[in-house]
Design a protein around this motif. Sequence first.
Motif, PDB file in Angstrom:
ATOM      1  N   MET A 129      41.694  51.442  57.091  1.00 42.23           N
ATOM      2  CA  MET A 129      42.687  51.252  56.041  1.00 42.23           C
ATOM      3  C   MET A 129      42.759  49.800  55.581  1.00 42.23           C
ATOM      4  O   MET A 129      42.862  49.518  54.376  1.00 42.23           O
ATOM      5  CB  MET A 129      44.067  51.715  56.522  1.00 42.23           C
ATOM      6  N   ALA A 130      42.686  48.862  56.526  1.00 47.91           N
ATOM      7  CA  ALA A 130      42.792  47.451  56.168  1.00 47.91           C
ATOM      8  C   ALA A 130      41.647  46.981  55.290  1.00 47.91           C
ATOM      9  O   ALA A 130      41.782  45.995  54.557  1.00 47.91           O
ATOM     10  CB  ALA A 130      42.852  46.593  57.439  1.00 47.91           C
ATOM     11  N   GLU A 131      40.514  47.674  55.338  1.00 51.93           N
ATOM     12  CA  GLU A 131      39.342  47.281  54.554  1.00 51.93           C
ATOM     13  C   GLU A 131      39.210  48.048  53.250  1.00 51.93           C
ATOM     14  O   GLU A 131      38.407  47.691  52.393  1.00 51.93           O
ATOM     15  CB  GLU A 131      38.072  47.469  55.393  1.00 51.93           C
ATOM     16  N   LEU A 132      39.998  49.103  53.070  1.00 49.31           N
ATOM     17  CA  LEU A 132      39.833  49.946  51.881  1.00 49.31           C
ATOM     18  C   LEU A 132      40.116  49.213  50.559  1.00 49.31           C
ATOM     19  O   LEU A 132      39.381  49.411  49.586  1.00 49.31           O
ATOM     20  CB  LEU A 132      40.706  51.193  51.995  1.00 49.31           C
ATOM     21  N   PRO A 133      41.160  48.368  50.450  1.00 53.12           N
ATOM     22  CA  PRO A 133      41.349  47.675  49.166  1.00 53.12           C
ATOM     23  C   PRO A 133      40.145  46.830  48.765  1.00 53.12           C
ATOM     24  O   PRO A 133      39.727  46.846  47.594  1.00 53.12           O
ATOM     25  CB  PRO A 133      42.591  46.809  49.417  1.00 53.12           C
ATOM     26  N   GLU A 134      39.572  46.109  49.717  1.00 54.44           N
ATOM     27  CA  GLU A 134      38.403  45.278  49.396  1.00 54.44           C
ATOM     28  C   GLU A 134      37.203  46.143  49.027  1.00 54.44           C
ATOM     29  O   GLU A 134      36.463  45.833  48.086  1.00 54.44           O
ATOM     30  CB  GLU A 134      38.075  44.384  50.593  1.00 54.44           C
ATOM     31  N   VAL A 135      37.014  47.246  49.743  1.00 60.86           N
ATOM     32  CA  VAL A 135      35.903  48.150  49.447  1.00 60.86           C
ATOM     33  C   VAL A 135      36.083  48.787  48.073  1.00 60.86           C
ATOM     34  O   VAL A 135      35.135  48.873  47.272  1.00 60.86           O
ATOM     35  CB  VAL A 135      35.786  49.224  50.544  1.00 60.86           C
ATOM     36  N   LEU A 136      37.304  49.227  47.755  1.00 58.51           N
ATOM     37  CA  LEU A 136      37.550  49.800  46.438  1.00 58.51           C
ATOM     38  C   LEU A 136      37.367  48.772  45.330  1.00 58.51           C
ATOM     39  O   LEU A 136      36.930  49.097  44.223  1.00 58.51           O
ATOM     40  CB  LEU A 136      38.949  50.399  46.379  1.00 58.51           C
ATOM     41  N   GLY A 137      37.695  47.521  45.623  1.00 53.93           N
ATOM     42  CA  GLY A 137      37.426  46.468  44.659  1.00 53.93           C
ATOM     43  C   GLY A 137      35.938  46.335  44.382  1.00 53.93           C
ATOM     44  O   GLY A 137      35.517  46.159  43.231  1.00 53.93           O
ATOM     45  N   ARG A 138      35.120  46.433  45.424  1.00 52.31           N
ATOM     46  CA  ARG A 138      33.668  46.393  45.243  1.00 52.31           C
ATOM     47  C   ARG A 138      33.188  47.583  44.406  1.00 52.31           C
ATOM     48  O   ARG A 138      32.346  47.437  43.518  1.00 52.31           O
ATOM     49  CB  ARG A 138      32.973  46.407  46.601  1.00 52.31           C
ATOM     50  N   LEU A 139      33.722  48.759  44.700  1.00 51.08           N
ATOM     51  CA  LEU A 139      33.347  49.944  43.930  1.00 51.08           C
ATOM     52  C   LEU A 139      33.781  49.811  42.471  1.00 51.08           C
ATOM     53  O   LEU A 139      33.042  50.191  41.551  1.00 51.08           O
ATOM     54  CB  LEU A 139      33.967  51.187  44.556  1.00 51.08           C
TER      55      LEU A 139
END
Length: 222
Positions: A118-128
């Motif tokens: 969960m803590a990494e999802l915002p950054e990953v979604l930003g990459r997507l």
Amino acid sequence: MTTATPMDDPTLAYYEDQAETFFAETVDVDMAPLYARLLAHIPPGGRILDAGCGSGRDALAFRRLGYAVTAFEASPTLARLATEHCGLSVEVRRFQEIDWEDRFDGIWACASLLHVPMAELPEVLGRLGRALKPDGVLYASFKYGVGEREHRGRRFTDLDEAGLDALIEAVPALAVVESWVTGDRRPGREGERWLNAVVARVANISSDCRQTNRLARCRVCP
């Protein structure tokens, strides 16, 4: 960024160990009703990224429908099996290593983002989001629920509608187009619930739309 290995990622280790079983259990599942929700927003022949492609089932389906498909998978063994199945060169890559920009009309992340903490999802979604063209769309699915858990060697991030809204609120220039709940498409597992979502990259998102994160509610954006 250092690439994770099965030694330091139990979920990746699970898929490496169970790759052939997972491939056999998922490669023939009919996902056509879910394809339609994404493809409604993508031009014919558009570019699609299959993000965490597993068996390569969906990459092959999109390719047969005439789309230009790129696919990646974190598990090297699954990437090899998917390459053999879909006829594409499937990259070995993790979500945290995505670096494309303005490239895809659509991204398909079916039952794959749910393994990102969960803590990494915002950054990953930003990459997507950056990998999408302006006004491009992302499909994602999560086990329906709340919080993070471990199950039989794999870690999961579960989401419900409120969790999805909170997550997208943390990602600039993304908004939820629609979300809906379905049963599992695999025979015998229809009772398991999934949260599905189509999320759009919005080039000029209004402050009102940013507050709701749902394009269906927006009456300000052109």
